[in-house]
Structures are given as structure tokens and as C-alpha cells.
Design an enzyme around this catalytic site. Sequence first.
Site, PDB file in Angstrom:
ATOM      1  N   TYR A 114      60.718  26.823  65.267  1.00 32.21           N
ATOM      2  CA  TYR A 114      60.160  27.544  66.417  1.00 32.21           C
ATOM      3  C   TYR A 114      61.245  28.365  67.107  1.00 32.21           C
ATOM      4  O   TYR A 114      61.049  29.553  67.401  1.00 32.21           O
ATOM      5  CB  TYR A 114      59.558  26.527  67.384  1.00 32.21           C
ATOM      6  CG  TYR A 114      58.903  27.114  68.603  1.00 32.21           C
ATOM      7  CD1 TYR A 114      57.550  27.398  68.627  1.00 32.21           C
ATOM      8  CD2 TYR A 114      59.640  27.366  69.766  1.00 32.21           C
ATOM      9  CE1 TYR A 114      56.932  27.922  69.762  1.00 32.21           C
ATOM     10  CE2 TYR A 114      59.043  27.888  70.893  1.00 32.21           C
ATOM     11  CZ  TYR A 114      57.689  28.157  70.887  1.00 32.21           C
ATOM     12  OH  TYR A 114      57.103  28.683  72.004  1.00 32.21           O
TER      13      TYR A 114
ATOM     14  N   LYS B 218      54.439  33.804  68.601  1.00 32.20           N
ATOM     15  CA  LYS B 218      54.660  32.530  67.908  1.00 32.20           C
ATOM     16  C   LYS B 218      53.592  31.503  68.274  1.00 32.20           C
ATOM     17  O   LYS B 218      53.132  30.751  67.419  1.00 32.20           O
ATOM     18  CB  LYS B 218      56.055  31.988  68.250  1.00 32.20           C
ATOM     19  CG  LYS B 218      56.374  30.642  67.606  1.00 32.20           C
ATOM     20  CD  LYS B 218      56.271  30.687  66.098  1.00 32.20           C
ATOM     21  CE  LYS B 218      56.572  29.317  65.485  1.00 32.20           C
ATOM     22  NZ  LYS B 218      56.230  29.277  64.051  1.00 32.20           N
ATOM     23  N   GLU B 219      53.190  31.476  69.528  1.00 34.34           N
ATOM     24  CA  GLU B 219      52.288  30.429  69.997  1.00 34.34           C
ATOM     25  C   GLU B 219      50.838  30.654  69.561  1.00 34.34           C
ATOM     26  O   GLU B 219      50.181  29.732  69.071  1.00 34.34           O
ATOM     27  CB  GLU B 219      52.343  30.330  71.523  1.00 34.34           C
ATOM     28  CG  GLU B 219      53.617  29.704  72.070  1.00 34.34           C
ATOM     29  CD  GLU B 219      53.644  28.188  71.899  1.00 34.34           C
ATOM     30  OE1 GLU B 219      52.656  27.614  71.421  1.00 34.34           O
ATOM     31  OE2 GLU B 219      54.670  27.588  72.255  1.00 34.34           O
ATOM     32  N   SER B 220      50.307  31.849  69.771  1.00 32.64           N
ATOM     33  CA  SER B 220      48.860  32.039  69.612  1.00 32.64           C
ATOM     34  C   SER B 220      48.467  33.233  68.744  1.00 32.64           C
ATOM     35  O   SER B 220      47.290  33.405  68.437  1.00 32.64           O
ATOM     36  CB  SER B 220      48.212  32.238  70.988  1.00 32.64           C
ATOM     37  OG  SER B 220      48.597  33.498  71.542  1.00 32.64           O
TER      38      SER B 220
END
Length: 303
Positions: free
Chosen positions: A273, A166-168
Amino acid sequence: MLFRSKPEIQYWLGKALEKNGDRAGADTHYRRAASKRDFYGFLAAEKLGETFRLNDRPVRRDQHYTTIVGRPAAYRARIFRNLGDDARASQEWQALTKNLSPAENAQAALYASEIGWNIQAITTLGKGKNWDALELRFPVAYENQVRQLASRHGISPAQILAIIRKESIFQPGIASKAGAIGLMQVMPATASHTAQKNGIPYSGKWQLTEPDTNLEIGSQYLADRLNEFGHLAYAAAAYNAGPARVRQWQAQFAGLPLDEWIAQIPFNETRDYVKRVLEYEKVYEYRLGLPHTSYNNGAVRLW
């Protein structure tokens, strides 16, 4: 009708009917939701006592593969990537995939995955609207480090990989506009505090582009939030919006079951998120060959 077919809508329609005592009607909507690979689809499956539907459709080499790989742009993209010139490599990749059919896109994505270019594999699949090739869309990069760190912290490797995805999207050198860096998008101030508190060697934010350091600090911070809040939903919200806000929301929405608490998160970004991380956790349990765990882990009331 497309809007009503979304798992989230079907789930809440089912829950409304269930609250009104119509369990048969509720189950009709839960079954519709549970057919999808989605956070609410997984919740609905738990409601029904069914297994999660992953709907995995792997991409295998076909007659298009040799043609795609043999094109000059594919060769140049690989060479520039090996030289560390990601900008030139991306230009060549865009040229390669500009006018491909969905079937050709899938083969290009497979090639990108084989050379370790996860971001291009994922985005290329997206161009062809191929959402079901889970091996390509949810790579298991840095698996040894992730499993070791998860074991050390007493958490699931699927949780760490869900955050990274999800982040990167597995880009170790990426930095956000807010200043978060690397695989787990760690803020320098958070890195410094976490490293000092836990005796992790850390000399400055430049280290956050190093996968080993980023994973070490990011997984420690995630474990700290899981220990503090007791459930990945709250920990993910804290990872995105900060622990102070989660404590505030827990007080503000005290007594709500987890599904309703998530729906009350006032930040659209954080609400999305949390749902994505919880969804990705189940996908990564599947990818890692781990047993699927229930969202209802005893720490919170699920619904």
C-alpha cells in the site's frame, strides 16, 4: 531474468553495490530501475539525479472507436449506468469487452472514461495489459474539491488523489469487508472522531457515500497523519494499518532510512500500500501539472 528485471530488485542490487563502494556498478542497476514507472524506479531516478520516467502513452480515438461505441451492449451499458443500475450496466460492459483485442480494449476504455465510468476504464485497460495510458488509468475526478481541500490543509492534491486511487478507484459507493466506506475508504468510527474533533458536519455512516463528506473527512484524516508523521510514507502506513502500529514500527526500526523502513513493514498489504501510494503521488503530480517533489522532503532520511 524477468524477476531480476523488476525495478525493486534492480534498486536493491544497486544499493548493495553502493554500500560496498562500487558506485559505478550501483548506477548500472539504478539506471535499469529508473527506466520504469515504479516507486523504486522513482527512488533510483533520485539517486541518479534524473527526472522520473512516467512513460505515458495516451489513448486516442482510432478506427475501432466508432465500432465499439456503436455496439448495442455499449448503448445499453451507458443507459443502465445513467439510470443508476450499475449491476446491469456492468453485465452489459462485460459482454461488450469479452472478446476484444488489446487495441479494441483501449478504445472501449477511452469510451468508459468519457462517460465518467472510471472503474471500467481502468479494469478494461488491465484486460489488454495497457499500463501506460495514464490519463485513463489515473483519472482526475473531483478535482475542484480535492484542490480546495488540499489548499486548506496545506498538503498536495496529488496525495489525496493517490489515496483515492489506491483505496476505491474513484467508486463513491463502495464499502470494504472491514466496513470502510466511500472514495477515501473511511471507517465510520474514524469519521465520527475526525468530524467531531474538527467541527465537520456528520450525521452517520450513510454520509460517507457522499463524495463531498467523504473527501472532507478523509482529507482531514490524511492531513492529520501527515502532520503527525511528517512524510507520506508514514502517513500512508497509518492510513492503512493505523497510527499506533506506525508508532510501534518507528520505534522498532528506529534509525533506518525511509527506503529500508518501508521494506521492514511486517504487513504485506501495508508494505505494498505504501509503495503504491508513493508511486501514485508522483503520477498525480504529473497528471495535475504540478512540479515533481522529492521523496527526500527533509523530514526523514531517504536512504
